[in-house]
Write an enzyme that holds these catalytic residues in place. Sequence first.
Site, mmCIF file in Angstrom:
data_model
loop_
_atom_site.group_PDB
_atom_site.id
_atom_site.type_symbol
_atom_site.label_atom_id
_atom_site.label_comp_id
_atom_site.label_asym_id
_atom_site.label_seq_id
_atom_site.Cartn_x
_atom_site.Cartn_y
_atom_site.Cartn_z
ATOM 1 N N CYS A 1 4.929 1.058 -13.479
ATOM 2 C CA CYS A 1 4.096 -0.139 -13.240
ATOM 3 C C CYS A 1 3.202 -0.419 -14.448
ATOM 4 C CB CYS A 1 3.203 0.060 -12.016
ATOM 5 S SG CYS A 1 4.082 0.371 -10.482
ATOM 6 N N THR B 1 -2.380 2.930 -2.263
ATOM 7 C CA THR B 1 -1.042 2.774 -1.693
ATOM 8 C C THR B 1 -1.121 2.364 -0.225
ATOM 9 O OG1 THR B 1 1.045 3.909 -1.305
ATOM 10 C CG2 THR B 1 -0.922 5.263 -1.173
ATOM 11 N N SER C 1 1.970 12.269 3.101
ATOM 12 C CA SER C 1 2.321 13.384 2.204
ATOM 13 C C SER C 1 1.032 13.830 1.515
ATOM 14 C CB SER C 1 3.331 12.932 1.139
ATOM 15 O OG SER C 1 2.681 12.092 0.184
ATOM 16 N N TYR D 1 0.652 13.787 -1.586
ATOM 17 C CA TYR D 1 0.393 12.740 -2.590
ATOM 18 C C TYR D 1 -0.419 11.606 -1.968
ATOM 19 C CZ TYR D 1 1.170 8.059 -4.274
ATOM 20 O OH TYR D 1 0.963 6.743 -4.603
ATOM 21 N N HIS D 2 0.077 11.078 -0.835
ATOM 22 C CA HIS D 2 -0.621 9.941 -0.217
ATOM 23 C C HIS D 2 -2.067 10.322 0.148
ATOM 24 C CE1 HIS D 2 3.600 8.466 0.411
ATOM 25 N NE2 HIS D 2 3.049 7.294 0.257
ATOM 26 N N LYS E 1 -4.617 9.671 -2.433
ATOM 27 C CA LYS E 1 -5.033 8.269 -2.543
ATOM 28 C C LYS E 1 -6.149 7.957 -1.548
ATOM 29 C CE LYS E 1 -2.026 6.618 -5.555
ATOM 30 N NZ LYS E 1 -2.414 6.112 -6.861
ATOM 31 N N LEU F 1 14.550 1.323 -2.513
ATOM 32 C CA LEU F 1 15.480 0.220 -2.810
ATOM 33 C C LEU F 1 16.160 0.434 -4.166
ATOM 34 C CD1 LEU F 1 16.808 -2.448 -2.125
ATOM 35 C CD2 LEU F 1 14.767 -3.627 -2.939
ATOM 36 N N ASN F 2 15.381 0.897 -5.162
ATOM 37 C CA ASN F 2 15.999 1.183 -6.465
ATOM 38 C C ASN F 2 17.087 2.245 -6.298
ATOM 39 O OD1 ASN F 2 14.282 -0.644 -7.628
ATOM 40 N ND2 ASN F 2 12.979 0.869 -8.649
HETATM 41 P P1 NAD Z 1 4.748 6.544 -13.083
HETATM 42 O O1 NAD Z 1 4.919 7.984 -12.806
HETATM 43 O O2 NAD Z 1 5.920 5.781 -13.599
HETATM 44 O O3 NAD Z 1 3.549 6.308 -14.104
HETATM 45 C C1 NAD Z 1 2.327 6.992 -14.012
HETATM 46 C C2 NAD Z 1 1.818 7.162 -15.439
HETATM 47 O O4 NAD Z 1 0.549 7.829 -15.379
HETATM 48 C C3 NAD Z 1 2.742 8.029 -16.291
HETATM 49 O O5 NAD Z 1 3.001 7.425 -17.530
HETATM 50 C C4 NAD Z 1 1.961 9.333 -16.452
HETATM 51 O O6 NAD Z 1 2.248 10.001 -17.672
HETATM 52 C C5 NAD Z 1 0.519 8.860 -16.343
HETATM 53 N N1 NAD Z 1 -0.406 9.893 -15.877
HETATM 54 C C6 NAD Z 1 -0.271 10.686 -14.799
HETATM 55 N N2 NAD Z 1 -1.330 11.517 -14.701
HETATM 56 C C7 NAD Z 1 -2.150 11.233 -15.750
HETATM 57 C C8 NAD Z 1 -3.379 11.760 -16.201
HETATM 58 N N3 NAD Z 1 -3.994 12.772 -15.561
HETATM 59 N N4 NAD Z 1 -3.954 11.226 -17.299
HETATM 60 C C9 NAD Z 1 -3.341 10.208 -17.971
HETATM 61 N N5 NAD Z 1 -2.156 9.683 -17.601
HETATM 62 C C10 NAD Z 1 -1.570 10.190 -16.493
HETATM 63 O O7 NAD Z 1 4.200 5.872 -11.738
HETATM 64 P P2 NAD Z 1 4.198 4.331 -11.295
HETATM 65 O O8 NAD Z 1 5.329 4.121 -10.382
HETATM 66 O O9 NAD Z 1 4.019 3.464 -12.465
HETATM 67 O O10 NAD Z 1 2.881 4.292 -10.422
HETATM 68 C C11 NAD Z 1 1.651 3.896 -11.019
HETATM 69 C C12 NAD Z 1 0.555 3.904 -9.974
HETATM 70 O O11 NAD Z 1 0.884 2.980 -8.944
HETATM 71 C C13 NAD Z 1 0.366 5.260 -9.296
HETATM 72 O O12 NAD Z 1 -1.004 5.495 -9.126
HETATM 73 C C14 NAD Z 1 1.048 5.088 -7.973
HETATM 74 O O13 NAD Z 1 0.446 5.896 -7.011
HETATM 75 C C15 NAD Z 1 0.855 3.625 -7.682
HETATM 76 N N6 NAD Z 1 1.916 3.067 -6.833
HETATM 77 C C16 NAD Z 1 3.223 3.082 -7.248
HETATM 78 C C17 NAD Z 1 4.200 2.556 -6.416
HETATM 79 C C18 NAD Z 1 5.658 2.560 -6.788
HETATM 80 O O14 NAD Z 1 6.480 2.162 -5.937
HETATM 81 N N7 NAD Z 1 6.032 2.936 -7.997
HETATM 82 C C19 NAD Z 1 3.831 2.003 -5.189
HETATM 83 C C20 NAD Z 1 2.495 2.014 -4.779
HETATM 84 C C21 NAD Z 1 1.544 2.543 -5.624
HETATM 85 N N1 USQ Z 2 13.795 6.785 2.174
HETATM 86 C C1 USQ Z 2 15.084 6.822 2.647
HETATM 87 N N2 USQ Z 2 16.083 7.158 1.786
HETATM 88 C C2 USQ Z 2 15.837 7.436 0.465
HETATM 89 C C3 USQ Z 2 14.522 7.380 -0.006
HETATM 90 C C4 USQ Z 2 13.518 7.062 0.872
HETATM 91 O O1 USQ Z 2 15.344 6.568 3.829
HETATM 92 O O2 USQ Z 2 16.802 7.733 -0.253
HETATM 93 C C5 USQ Z 2 12.702 6.397 3.085
HETATM 94 C C6 USQ Z 2 11.584 7.412 3.181
HETATM 95 O O3 USQ Z 2 11.845 8.360 4.180
HETATM 96 C C7 USQ Z 2 10.386 6.521 3.488
HETATM 97 C C8 USQ Z 2 10.717 5.208 2.799
HETATM 98 O O4 USQ Z 2 12.122 5.234 2.542
HETATM 99 O O5 USQ Z 2 10.306 6.279 4.850
HETATM 100 C C9 USQ Z 2 9.990 4.974 1.509
HETATM 101 O O6 USQ Z 2 10.234 6.074 0.640
HETATM 102 P P1 USQ Z 2 10.051 5.925 -0.950
HETATM 103 O O7 USQ Z 2 10.456 7.215 -1.565
HETATM 104 O O8 USQ Z 2 10.683 4.682 -1.435
HETATM 105 O O9 USQ Z 2 8.492 5.664 -1.060
HETATM 106 P P2 USQ Z 2 7.232 6.609 -0.861
HETATM 107 O O10 USQ Z 2 7.583 8.034 -0.798
HETATM 108 O O11 USQ Z 2 6.431 6.058 0.253
HETATM 109 O O12 USQ Z 2 6.466 6.414 -2.236
HETATM 110 C C10 USQ Z 2 6.595 5.251 -3.048
HETATM 111 C C11 USQ Z 2 5.996 5.574 -4.400
HETATM 112 C C12 USQ Z 2 4.509 5.883 -4.215
HETATM 113 C C13 USQ Z 2 3.832 4.742 -3.487
HETATM 114 C C14 USQ Z 2 4.529 4.401 -2.176
HETATM 115 C C15 USQ Z 2 4.018 3.121 -1.560
HETATM 116 O O13 USQ Z 2 6.679 6.673 -5.005
HETATM 117 O O14 USQ Z 2 3.905 6.086 -5.484
HETATM 118 O O15 USQ Z 2 2.502 5.097 -3.220
HETATM 119 O O16 USQ Z 2 5.936 4.162 -2.438
HETATM 120 S S1 USQ Z 2 3.877 3.237 0.187
HETATM 121 O O17 USQ Z 2 5.166 3.683 0.714
HETATM 122 O O18 USQ Z 2 3.520 1.938 0.671
HETATM 123 O O19 USQ Z 2 2.856 4.227 0.444
#
Ligand code: NAD
Ligand code: USQ
Length: 394
Positions: free
Chosen positions: A12, A144, A179, A181-182, A185, A239-240
Site C-alpha cells: 500500500c 484494519t 489474530s 496481528y489484528h 491494531k 482475492l489476489n
Molecule cells: P507490506 O508488508 O507490503 O508493507 C509494510 C511496509 O512496512 C514494508 O515495506 C515493511 O518493510 C515496513 N515496515 C514494517 N515494520 C516496520 C518498522 N518497524 N519500521 C519501518 N518500516 C516497517 O504491507 P501492506 O499490505 O502495504 O500494509 C500496509 C499497512 O496497511 C499495514 O499497517 C497493514 O496493517 C494495513 N492494511 C493492509 C491491508 C492489505 O490488505 N494489504 C488491509 C488493511 C490494512
Molecule cells: N481466506 C480464504 N482462503 C485463502 C485466504 C483467505 O478463505 O486462501 C479467508 C480467510 O479465512 C479470511 C478472509 O479470507 O476469512 C480474509 O483473509 P485474508 O488473508 O485475505 O485477510 P486477513 O488475514 O484478514 O488480512 C488482510 C491483510 C491485513 C489487513 C486485513 C484487513 O493481510 O493486513 O489488516 O486483510 S481485514 O480483513 O479487514 O481485517
Amino acid sequence: MKVLVIGGDGYCGWATSLYLSSRGHDVTIVDSLARRAWDRELGLDSLVPIASTRRRIDEWSRVTGRTIRFEELDVTDYAPLCRVVRENAPDAVVHFGQQRSAPFSMIDRDHSVRTHINNTVGNMNVLWALHENAPSAHLVKLGTMGEYGTPNIDVEEGFITIEHNGRSDTLPYPKQPGSFYHLTKVSDSDQIFFACRVWGLSATDLNQGVVYGTSTEQTALSPALVNRFDYDHVFGTVLNRFCVQAALSHPLTVYGRGGQTRSFLDIRDTVRCIEIALEHPAKRGEYRVFNQFTEMFAVKELAERVTRVAREHGLACGIAHLANPRVEREEHYYNCVNTNLRSLGLEPTPLSDATIAGLIGLAREHIDRVDARLIPPRVTWRAEETPPDASAVA
Ligand code: NAD
Ligand code: USQ
C-alpha cells in the site's frame, strides 16, 4: 504538504507514495525493509519482481522528474525516528509500517512476539516522536476492519452510542480481533486515541478492509515501478491469491464454508483514501476513525466470481473447501458503515470482471515465478484442543 510515509516500500505504501508525489506532495519514505527480510526468512517472493527501493525511487525521479526521499530506519528505533521527524518537519505522517500478516503473527510464539514488538513499540514511538518533535502534524494511521471482528450488529465507524441504565455515551466500538496481528491494531487504536486526548495530537485511524489489485496509474509507468503482488499463504490476501490460483488452474482455496464476509477495496481506492484523509485533516486533539473499504463480499462469493471469469477466459478452474486453518465465524451477519470517506469525496471503484481478468492475466505473465508449494495454508490458529465448532464462538 510534506508527508512522511512510514512503510512506503510496501504494497500500500509504495502505491501511495507515488500517488502523493504525483499530486505534488513532498514525500519522504521511511522503511526498515523488514518486509523484504521476512519474505527471505520464509522463502516467499512477490509474484511480480520488484526493484530495490533505491532503484525504484531513482526510476520515479527519472520518469517524472519528481523526487522522493528515502530513510532506511526501523520505527522501533526511537532516536533516528526523532531525527527524521525533526529534520523533515512534516505536515502529516502516514503510518503503514507494520507487520501486517495475520498468519505470520500466528506461526509460533516468536512470530507473535515479533509482530507485537514491531507494531506496538513502533506505533508508540511514532506517537512520542510526534508529541516531542511535531505535535501539530496530522497522523494518518492504517488500522484494519478486522479490529471489529464480526459482531451481530452493524459496525459503526470507530464509535457507538450506547444507552445503559438510563444514561447514554458515545464510546469506542467493541473490538474482537481475529489474530494476534489484528490485536496489535486494536492496541494501536487505543494508544492513538489516548495520545489525542492527553497531548492534543490529531489523528485519523483508517480501518482498512482487505486490499486487492496491484497496479496504479503511477506504478504502471515503468517496469521498475511495479508494486509487489503477494500470493503466498502468509502475506497473500484472499482475492489476489484466488486470481493467481485461477491462473495456475489450482483449485481456489476457500477456508471452511466460505461464508466469512469481509470488507474490500481496490488499491487504486486505497491511495485516494489516504489523499482524502490528508486533505481533510483531523483537528488538534481529535481522534477520528474512517472505515476504509468500498464493498463487502463473502469469500465463497469471490471464489465463484473468479471461477466464472477464469472459465470465460478458457481456464479450467474449480473451488476447494479446505479445513479452515483459522478460528473464525464461517456464516455470520456483517454490515459495516463506510460513509466518512465517501462524504469527503471518495468515488468507489467497484470490483469488476475486468479487474479480476487483469489480475489473472498478470499472474499468467509471471506464471514461471509461482511456487505452488506456497499456496496451501500451513499456519493454523487451532490448538489440538480447539473444538471443531470453535468458529461459532470466535
Ligand atoms: P507490506 O508488508 O507490503 O508493507 C509494510 C511496509 O512496512 C514494508 O515495506 C515493511 O518493510 C515496513 N515496515 C514494517 N515494520 C516496520 C518498522 N518497524 N519500521 C519501518 N518500516 C516497517 O504491507 P501492506 O499490505 O502495504 O500494509 C500496509 C499497512 O496497511 C499495514 O499497517 C497493514 O496493517 C494495513 N492494511 C493492509 C491491508 C492489505 O490488505 N494489504 C488491509 C488493511 C490494512
Ligand atoms: N481466506 C480464504 N482462503 C485463502 C485466504 C483467505 O478463505 O486462501 C479467508 C480467510 O479465512 C479470511 C478472509 O479470507 O476469512 C480474509 O483473509 P485474508 O488473508 O485475505 O485477510 P486477513 O488475514 O484478514 O488480512 C488482510 C491483510 C491485513 C489487513 C486485513 C484487513 O493481510 O493486513 O489488516 O486483510 S481485514 O480483513 O479487514 O481485517
